[in-house]
Write an enzyme that holds these catalytic residues in place. Structure first.
Site, mmCIF file in Angstrom:
data_model
loop_
_atom_site.group_PDB
_atom_site.id
_atom_site.type_symbol
_atom_site.label_atom_id
_atom_site.label_comp_id
_atom_site.label_asym_id
_atom_site.label_seq_id
_atom_site.Cartn_x
_atom_site.Cartn_y
_atom_site.Cartn_z
ATOM 1 N NE ARG A 5 -25.752 87.679 32.369
ATOM 2 C CZ ARG A 5 -25.908 88.859 31.759
ATOM 3 N NH1 ARG A 5 -26.784 88.985 30.783
ATOM 4 N NH2 ARG A 5 -25.183 89.890 32.116
ATOM 5 C CG HIS A 39 -24.390 92.441 36.789
ATOM 6 N ND1 HIS A 39 -23.346 91.664 36.325
ATOM 7 C CD2 HIS A 39 -24.940 93.023 35.682
ATOM 8 C CE1 HIS A 39 -23.290 91.776 35.000
ATOM 9 N NE2 HIS A 39 -24.240 92.581 34.592
ATOM 10 C CD GLN A 68 -23.025 96.974 34.220
ATOM 11 O OE1 GLN A 68 -23.201 96.116 33.384
ATOM 12 N NE2 GLN A 68 -22.595 98.187 33.894
ATOM 13 C CG ASP A 74 -30.904 97.728 35.870
ATOM 14 O OD1 ASP A 74 -30.977 97.602 34.628
ATOM 15 O OD2 ASP A 74 -30.531 96.792 36.612
ATOM 16 C CB CYS A 129 -26.002 98.052 33.936
ATOM 17 S SG CYS A 129 -27.618 97.250 33.952
ATOM 18 N NE ARG A 178 -19.768 94.284 32.600
ATOM 19 C CZ ARG A 178 -20.809 93.487 32.348
ATOM 20 N NH1 ARG A 178 -21.962 94.010 31.948
ATOM 21 N NH2 ARG A 178 -20.732 92.176 32.541
HETATM 22 N N1 CP Z 1 -25.110 95.043 31.446
HETATM 23 C C1 CP Z 1 -25.081 93.754 31.057
HETATM 24 O O1 CP Z 1 -24.692 92.851 31.811
HETATM 25 O O2 CP Z 1 -25.473 93.530 29.769
HETATM 26 P P1 CP Z 1 -25.762 92.116 29.094
HETATM 27 O O3 CP Z 1 -26.979 91.552 29.768
HETATM 28 O O4 CP Z 1 -25.993 92.427 27.657
HETATM 29 O O5 CP Z 1 -24.568 91.237 29.313
HETATM 30 N N1 NVA Z 2 -31.094 94.120 36.369
HETATM 31 C C1 NVA Z 2 -30.939 93.650 35.014
HETATM 32 C C2 NVA Z 2 -29.519 93.798 34.580
HETATM 33 C C3 NVA Z 2 -29.249 93.363 33.166
HETATM 34 C C4 NVA Z 2 -27.802 93.457 32.802
HETATM 35 C C5 NVA Z 2 -31.365 92.191 34.934
HETATM 36 O O1 NVA Z 2 -31.043 91.429 35.849
HETATM 37 O O2 NVA Z 2 -32.033 91.822 33.961
#
Ligand code: CP
Ligand code: NVA
Length: 315
Positions: A113, A140, A143, A231, A270, A298
């Site tokens: 990430r 993502h 997701q 989101d 998500c 997930r």
């Molecule tokens: N939805 C998601 O990716 O959650 P986290 O940021 O907790 O991994």
């Molecule tokens: N759009 C959000 C998703 C988190 C899982 C972010 O990037 O923070």
């Protein structure tokens, strides 16, 4: 976003849904459904990661991605090792390319990430083991694989259906758009004018024949839809929280908006959610919400992605 040549042999990177054929996306979803069904009674042949170790690197916080990957890797017979970007001073102590080369000598795969998608691509270009995108500022894909799995569990095949995105144009939306091109569903997108999808995403959608409908009225966007998606208004790395809150206030998913959608619509997010901002408690906890199924899925979706990355599948 251009992807490096995928790895040789049966090993593949999982960086974006747009890079993967429609047949492969469907194959991963089918595998996820099967491995979910036999989670408590797995076959010996399901241990596709036996003897394999995966490095998980997190530049940003995570609950779902971190825990679901970790549990999934264990359930597939593999091992994981986790470091934060801070601990290794990712991109600072040495080049991303050298980091990729070193990691490839230690582990069999990298799940990462990081905000900068270009750096993710650079990492993949220089790794000799599969690299999996655990979220960038751009996309993502893990997701959205889980989300499509969830949609189909509740509503049946997604092909020809309509999903409605309400709010900011962010990383999760991009992966939804890429999924819509691969799986043949319509995506209506309601955003404030100032937060419209970027031109390159719209161009990608056109070139790939995604059925994208851009609008500003959230009520119009959700009317008769199969699924309403929200989101966070402020994503990781966003620096203009105040401006976003002002612009996005009219895009809250609340009881009134779900009424405009109709009883047939499910609600997706998500997570993590900021209750009272992009979604109200009554929607999050209401009968149309499937948000915790998404979180669970997930795990199952990523197990199937991992299998695919090593040329394996769950028959
Ligand atoms: N939805 C998601 O990716 O959650 P986290 O940021 O907790 O991994
Ligand atoms: N759009 C959000 C998703 C988190 C899982 C972010 O990037 O923070």
């Amino acid at each position: 976003m251009a992807t490096p040549d995928n790895l040789s042999g049966n090993r593949k990177h999982f960086l974006d849904l747009g890079d993967i054929s429609a047949a492969e996306v469907r194959h991963i979803l089918d595998g996820a459904r099967r491995i979910k069904a036999r989670r408590r009674t797995p076959l010996e042949s399901d241990k596709v990661l036996k003897g394999k170790s995966i490095a998980m690197i997190f530049e940003q916080p995570s609950l779902r991605t971190r825990l679901s990957f970790d549990m999934g890797i264990r359930e597939l017979g593999g091992e994981s090792v986790m470091v934060t970007g801070k601990e290794i001073e990712l991109g600072e102590r040495e080049s991303i390319a050298d980091t990729a080369r070193v990691l490839s000598r230690y582990v069999d795969g990298i799940m990462i990430r990081m905000l900068d998608h270009k750096q993710l691509v650079e990492l993949a270009e220089n790794a000799t083991v599969p690299v999996l995108n655990g979220l960038t500022k751009t996309s993502h894909p893990c997701q959205v694989m889980a989300d499509v799995l969830t949609f189909e569990e509740h509503k049946g095949a997604i092909e020809g259906r309509t999903v409605s995105w309400v709010g900011d144009s962010n990383n999760v939306l991009r992966s939804w758009v890429e999924a819509s091109a691969k799986l043949g569903f319509t995506i209506r997108i309601a955003t404030p004018e100032e937060l419209q999808p970027r031109a390159d995403l719209i161009e990608w959608a056109k070139a790939n024949k995604a059925d994208l409908r851009l609008m500003h009225d959230p009520h119009k966007a959700v009317e008769g839809s199969d699924c309403v998606i929200a989101d966070a208004w402020v994503s990781m790395g966003d620096k203009d929280a105040g401006r976003r809150h002002n612009l996005l206030k009219p895009y809250q998913v609340n009881r009134e908006l779900m009424r405009s959608a109709g009883d047939q619509a499910i609600f997706m997010h998500c997570l993590p959610a900021k209750r009272g901002e992009e979604v109200t408690d009554e929607v999050m906890d209401g009968p149309q919400s499937v948000v915790f199924d998404e979180a669970e899925n997930r795990l199952h979706a990523q197990k199937s992605i991992l299998a695919w990355a090593y040329g394996q599948s769950f028959a």
